[in-house]
Design a protein around this motif. Structure first.
Motif, mmCIF file in Angstrom:
data_model
loop_
_atom_site.group_PDB
_atom_site.id
_atom_site.type_symbol
_atom_site.label_atom_id
_atom_site.label_comp_id
_atom_site.label_asym_id
_atom_site.label_seq_id
_atom_site.Cartn_x
_atom_site.Cartn_y
_atom_site.Cartn_z
ATOM 1 N N MET A 87 37.141 48.648 41.737
ATOM 2 C CA MET A 87 36.527 47.450 41.157
ATOM 3 C C MET A 87 35.571 47.859 40.047
ATOM 4 N N SER A 88 35.595 47.122 38.962
ATOM 5 C CA SER A 88 34.682 47.399 37.845
ATOM 6 C C SER A 88 34.314 46.086 37.162
ATOM 7 N N GLU A 89 33.215 46.103 36.439
ATOM 8 C CA GLU A 89 32.768 44.915 35.714
ATOM 9 C C GLU A 89 33.562 44.773 34.420
ATOM 10 N N VAL A 90 33.987 43.562 34.104
ATOM 11 C CA VAL A 90 34.708 43.296 32.853
ATOM 12 C C VAL A 90 33.685 43.338 31.712
ATOM 13 N N PRO A 91 33.843 44.240 30.748
ATOM 14 C CA PRO A 91 32.811 44.448 29.703
ATOM 15 C C PRO A 91 32.453 43.198 28.918
ATOM 16 N N SER A 92 33.446 42.381 28.606
ATOM 17 C CA SER A 92 33.191 41.233 27.721
ATOM 18 C C SER A 92 32.727 39.990 28.471
ATOM 19 N N GLU A 93 32.694 40.034 29.780
ATOM 20 C CA GLU A 93 32.345 38.847 30.563
ATOM 21 C C GLU A 93 31.223 39.198 31.541
ATOM 22 N N ASP A 94 30.074 38.583 31.389
ATOM 23 C CA ASP A 94 28.963 38.845 32.300
ATOM 24 C C ASP A 94 29.274 38.307 33.698
ATOM 25 N N GLY A 95 29.049 39.153 34.713
ATOM 26 C CA GLY A 95 29.218 38.708 36.094
ATOM 27 C C GLY A 95 30.655 38.554 36.537
ATOM 28 N N LEU A 96 31.606 39.079 35.753
ATOM 29 C CA LEU A 96 33.024 39.009 36.132
ATOM 30 C C LEU A 96 33.499 40.430 36.472
ATOM 31 N N PHE A 97 34.204 40.543 37.592
ATOM 32 C CA PHE A 97 34.676 41.855 38.045
ATOM 33 C C PHE A 97 36.187 41.839 38.205
ATOM 34 N N GLU A 98 36.811 42.991 37.958
ATOM 35 C CA GLU A 98 38.254 43.105 38.120
ATOM 36 C C GLU A 98 38.563 44.178 39.156
ATOM 37 N N ALA A 99 39.675 43.979 39.870
ATOM 38 C CA ALA A 99 40.086 44.933 40.904
ATOM 39 C C ALA A 99 41.603 45.005 40.940
ATOM 40 N N HIS A 100 42.114 46.230 41.045
ATOM 41 C CA HIS A 100 43.554 46.459 41.097
ATOM 42 C C HIS A 100 43.993 46.577 42.551
ATOM 43 N N VAL A 101 45.011 45.816 42.947
ATOM 44 C CA VAL A 101 45.508 45.834 44.329
ATOM 45 C C VAL A 101 46.485 47.005 44.489
ATOM 46 N N ILE A 102 46.044 48.045 45.185
ATOM 47 C CA ILE A 102 46.867 49.239 45.408
ATOM 48 C C ILE A 102 47.473 49.193 46.808
ATOM 49 N N PRO A 103 48.469 50.045 47.122
ATOM 50 C CA PRO A 103 49.152 49.970 48.427
ATOM 51 C C PRO A 103 48.224 50.000 49.638
ATOM 52 N N GLN A 104 47.131 50.796 49.583
ATOM 53 C CA GLN A 104 46.233 50.886 50.731
ATOM 54 C C GLN A 104 45.536 49.567 51.051
ATOM 55 N N MET A 105 45.603 48.603 50.096
ATOM 56 C CA MET A 105 44.913 47.327 50.303
ATOM 57 C C MET A 105 45.827 46.247 50.872
ATOM 58 N N THR A 106 47.070 46.586 51.145
ATOM 59 C CA THR A 106 48.037 45.554 51.528
ATOM 60 C C THR A 106 48.322 45.540 53.026
ATOM 61 N N ASN A 107 48.896 44.420 53.486
ATOM 62 C CA ASN A 107 49.323 44.308 54.884
ATOM 63 C C ASN A 107 50.807 44.654 54.995
ATOM 64 N N HIS A 108 51.416 44.392 56.159
ATOM 65 C CA HIS A 108 52.812 44.778 56.368
ATOM 66 C C HIS A 108 53.779 43.967 55.496
ATOM 67 N N LEU A 109 53.303 42.880 54.901
ATOM 68 C CA LEU A 109 54.164 42.074 54.014
ATOM 69 C C LEU A 109 54.050 42.521 52.557
ATOM 70 N N GLY A 110 53.167 43.487 52.291
ATOM 71 C CA GLY A 110 52.995 43.967 50.925
ATOM 72 C C GLY A 110 52.082 43.091 50.095
ATOM 73 N N THR A 111 51.296 42.241 50.762
ATOM 74 C CA THR A 111 50.331 41.400 50.044
ATOM 75 C C THR A 111 48.910 41.801 50.444
ATOM 76 N N LEU A 112 47.956 41.355 49.647
ATOM 77 C CA LEU A 112 46.560 41.712 49.878
ATOM 78 C C LEU A 112 46.129 41.317 51.292
ATOM 79 N N SER A 113 45.583 42.295 52.019
ATOM 80 C CA SER A 113 45.117 42.039 53.381
ATOM 81 C C SER A 113 43.873 41.158 53.363
ATOM 82 N N HIS A 114 43.734 40.321 54.396
ATOM 83 C CA HIS A 114 42.552 39.461 54.499
ATOM 84 C C HIS A 114 41.291 40.307 54.617
ATOM 85 N N GLY A 115 41.413 41.433 55.324
ATOM 86 C CA GLY A 115 40.256 42.310 55.459
ATOM 87 C C GLY A 115 39.799 42.870 54.125
ATOM 88 N N VAL A 116 40.759 43.234 53.264
ATOM 89 C CA VAL A 116 40.414 43.759 51.951
ATOM 90 C C VAL A 116 39.866 42.650 51.066
#
Length: 435
Positions: free
Chosen positions: A327-356
């Motif tokens: 996760m990192s802050e978007v340089p051009s937008e104050d208070g906006l953060f971006e995050a890349h969904v990688i395999p370790q963040m997914t559940n058995h269906l391949g989607t973002l886990s609720h815990g993550v």
């Protein structure tokens, strides 16, 4: 003569890696009581030479070296994730080198799967079969089973195939935490890790004389030696202070200090270092529960170990660490953060886990409050009132908005976007600290 407890431990050590062990079997083979066998097996488990798995039993495993603590056996993984072994039980003693999340196409999985790894995947039979053929064990999430032919292949390859009711994120977090915990233990150095073993230690027997002290002193440069009886039990210590003014032919048992300070292999480095400074001694005998000499630890051994610890890098990454680094802050937008969904963040269906998802919004809020209010927060309540599935490799944009802030509390609304679409909303109540 070794005690029954020691005989059982020696017998367990002589067994082949992967052998199954039971209290009744040990008691019968060595003609001891069930209670003695049970206590010895528990001690062997503490020493890391056996592992007990529910519904499987106790098996002989290879003891991990100190510098290999960040690796787990498949038997330990089964216990960590409360798993059920579907096949390949003969391979439970093997060491897990790495684990791979299988939330991707089969062609992509082939690039990451290696021998001695653990593939974490859902109910995908073709992936189960491929992983075993490639020499990897399989952990099936979501409580799913697999085909009988896959179980047979696991038995033939001696590679465990395990099922757990947890989702992929939870399993990865549990294994990560276990590795991290072992890395913390790795930093705790024990006497057994640094001591000079019995075969290389210098000592005296009760039947030796002062002249033998001088011989040991010349060879080892130590001025303090343990004194043992005919059973190799430590009964005293002889130092340079004890031999001053004594004849060369004086027996050491007449001048030795009785009831000496001793340590065991599980004594910590910090404890023995403090003991040496407090008592002003340069060498301490290492003994077992029966006071039998197992080696010695010197001030030089302690100093070397402490220098090594200072040079040792601090490693270990949890799922929370992965969330933070992605996760990192978007340089051009104050208070906006971006995050890349990688395999370790997914559940058995391949989607973002609720815990993550929860971890992501918590991390974004903590970063926002640090930037805007220079305050740390302790989250007390998270309410997720809208959430949609987010596929792997997505780029998420997280916007925390401060609704209300007081002297002690803050209320934050969080909006999560993917491709200009809202995929999640949440409300957080947090306590302010260090403001």
């Amino acid at each position: 003569m070794a005690t029954k407890h020691e005989q059982i431990l020696q017998h367990i050590l002589s067994l082949q890696i992967g052998s199954k062990i039971s209290v009744r079997q040990i008691a019968k083979e060595l003609n001891v009581s069930d209670g003695t066998a049970y206590r010895a097996i528990k001690e062997a488990e503490n020493q890391g030479i056996v592992s007990t798995i529910e519904r499987v039993g106790t098996i002989r495993i290879e003891k991990k070296k100190k510098d290999n603590f960040e690796e787990l056996t498949f038997a330990e993984v089964v216990n960590i994730i409360d798993g059920q072994v579907l096949g390949g039980r003969d391979g439970l003693h093997k060491t897990l080198r790495k684990f791979v999340i299988g939330a991707m196409q089969l062609d992509a999985i082939k690039r990451y799967t290696q021998a001695d790894s653990l593939l974490i995947v859902g109910n995908r039979l073709e992936v189960h079969r491929f992983a075993l053929e490639a020499g990897a064990a399989v952990l099936i999430t979501g409580g799913f089973d697999t085909d009988d032919s896959v179980k047979q292949l696991a038995n033939e390859k001696q590679l465990p195939i395990i099922s757990t009711s947890y989702d992929t994120y939870t399993v990865a977090a549990m294994i990560n935490r276990a590795i991290y915990d072992q890395l913390i233990k790795k930093e705790i150095v024990f006497v057994g890790d640094i001591a000079t073993p019995f075969e290389s230690a210098y000592y005296l027997t009760t039947k030796q004389q002062v002249k033998d002290w001088y011989i040991n002193n010349e060879v080892s440069s130590h001025t303090r030696f343990p004194v043992v009886d005919d059973r190799m039990k430590v009964v005293g210590m002889v130092s340079s202070r004890d031999i001053v003014g004594k004849e060369q032919g004086t027996f050491v048992d007449r001048i030795m200090s009785r009831k000496p300070i001793v340590v065991q292999e599980k004594t910590s480095l910090a404890s023995v270092a403090h003991m040496m400074v407090w008592e002003g001694i340069e060498l301490v005998p290492v003994v077992d529960e029966s006071q039998i000499l197992k080696g010695v630890v010197s001030r030089q051994d302690v100093l070397k170990a402490m220098q090594q610890i200072q040079r040792q890098p601090q490693v270990g990454e949890t799922i929370e660490d992965i969330v933070a680094t992605n996760m990192s802050e978007v340089p051009s937008e104050d208070g906006l953060f971006e995050a890349h969904v990688i395999p370790q963040m997914t559940n058995h269906l391949g989607t973002l886990s609720h815990g993550v998802f929860t971890a992501l919004i918590a991390e974004a809020c903590e970063k926002m409050m640090k930037i805007e209010k220079d305050a740390e927060i302790s989250i007390e309540n998270i309410t997720v009132y809208f959430s949609k599935p987010v596929p792997i490799d997505s780029m998420l944009y997280i916007k925390p908005t401060l609704l209300d802030v007081g002297r002690l509390y803050a209320k934050i609304d969080i909006e999560v976007m993917h491709e200009q679409t809202i995929v999640g909303r949440s409300l957080i109540m947090a306590q302010l600290i260090n403001r």
